[in-house]
Write a protein that holds these residues in place. Structure first.
Motif: not given
Length: 312
Positions: A158, A181, A183, A186, A188, A219, A249, A251-253
């Motif tokens: 993340d 994206d 990921n 997301t 924001v 994403g 932003a 980014f949960y990935t």
């Protein structure tokens, strides 16, 4: 036309099943349609969001030599620290990228005062929001309870970016070009300048700034796992002529060694062909990073998730 707004308060209180159902149905429709919505009553302190944006503005107003003290070293998986898009890039912004490895947060600025603490708090709160939204997306897809959480337990990849988009010029106004994206989800937080737009049915819809609101988009990972049942949102940032735009932003990935491919529940399990071939997430991330560090001469040559699409 506006993107839907979802009240998350029912997920933090007992009862309210009907309100939960309304929220889930709204998110399911948005994810099936274009992958974009916004949330309120999300449990991220509003004063923290405002304070973080203001401190970010102060940081990006510093002279270049001050910001360059926080330039990245050889950090992986992405170059954490202060970055500015290459001159030949079509995107015109600068950003501060941060992770939370096991040893703690990295490359955080010590100035302005309290910026470091605000960044750490934002990161933690937005990650918690990402975890909740992952549960909701899981339910929207009809997956067994906790499936996505079990698939995606490692949170070490993340990351969060504080961004500044420069004012537009007479000849050019791109902040970030049209893209999706790479990921899972997301989140924001944007200031009152606006400029974020989402593509729906071939038209660009401005995401009008609203205090206390967090914008959410899906994403590529979710699009692949769901075999295109849910959409990776197409979006861009158009710069204002008057002022810089500031935003955060998150980014949960997924972790880099995670194998990503359409789930059986959306392919063989229901008699449908897979839309994508599988890939290691870190390989896809490396291709996307090259888009930024070595921008292709033509924007259409940038690597996207279509690189893994199975032609029919």
């Amino acid at each position: 036309m506006a993107i839907p707004t979802v009240d998350l308060s029912p997920f933090f209180t007992n009862g309210g099943d009907e309100k939960k159902k309304i929220a889930i149905d709204t998110i399911k429709l948005a994810c099936s349609d274009h992958g974009f919505f916004q949330v309120v009553n999300h449990n991220v302190p509003l004063d923290l969001m405002s304070r973080a944006v203001q401190l970010s503005k102060t940081f990006f107003a510093f002279p270049a030599e001050e910001k360059l003290q926080y330039s990245p070293g050889a950090a992986a998986p992405l170059p954490a620290g202060y970055n500015k898009q290459p001159d030949r890039s079509p995107d015109k912004n600068e950003y501060l990228l941060m992770f939370q490895p096991q040893s703690g947060f990295n490359v955080l600025p010590s100035h302005p005062p309290h910026f470091r603490e605000a960044l750490e708090e934002m990161f933690i709160h937005l990650r918690q929001t990402g975890e909740l939204l992952e549960e909701i997306v899981n339910d929207c897809l009809g997956l067994p309870s906790g499936f996505l959480k079990g698939y995606n337990q490692d949170r070490s990849w993340d990351f969060m970016a504080a961004l500044r988009y420069f004012p537009a010029t007479e000849t050019e106004n791109t902040g970030i070009t049209e893209h999706e994206d790479g990921n899972c989800i997301t989140l924001v937080v944007q200031d009152d300048v606006g400029g974020l737009e989402v593509k729906k049915d071939g038209k660009w819809i401005p995401v009008v700034p609203s205090a206390g609101t967090i914008i959410v988009n899906l994403g590529d990972v979710i699009q692949v796992l769901s075999n295109k049942k849910f959409k990776s949102a197409t979006h861009r940032v158009v710069r204002s002529k008057e002022r810089s735009r500031h935003s955060f932003a998150f980014f949960y990935t997924v972790e880099g060694d995670k194998w990503v491919e359409p789930l059986l529940e959306f392919t063989r399990g229901v008699g449908e062909a897979a839309e994508y071939r599988g890939f290691m997430y870190k390989d896809y991330q490396a291709l996307r990073m090259r888009n930024k560090t070595h921008p292709p001469s033509r924007p259409e040559d940038a690597i996207t998730i279509a690189h893994y699409a199975i032609s029919t």
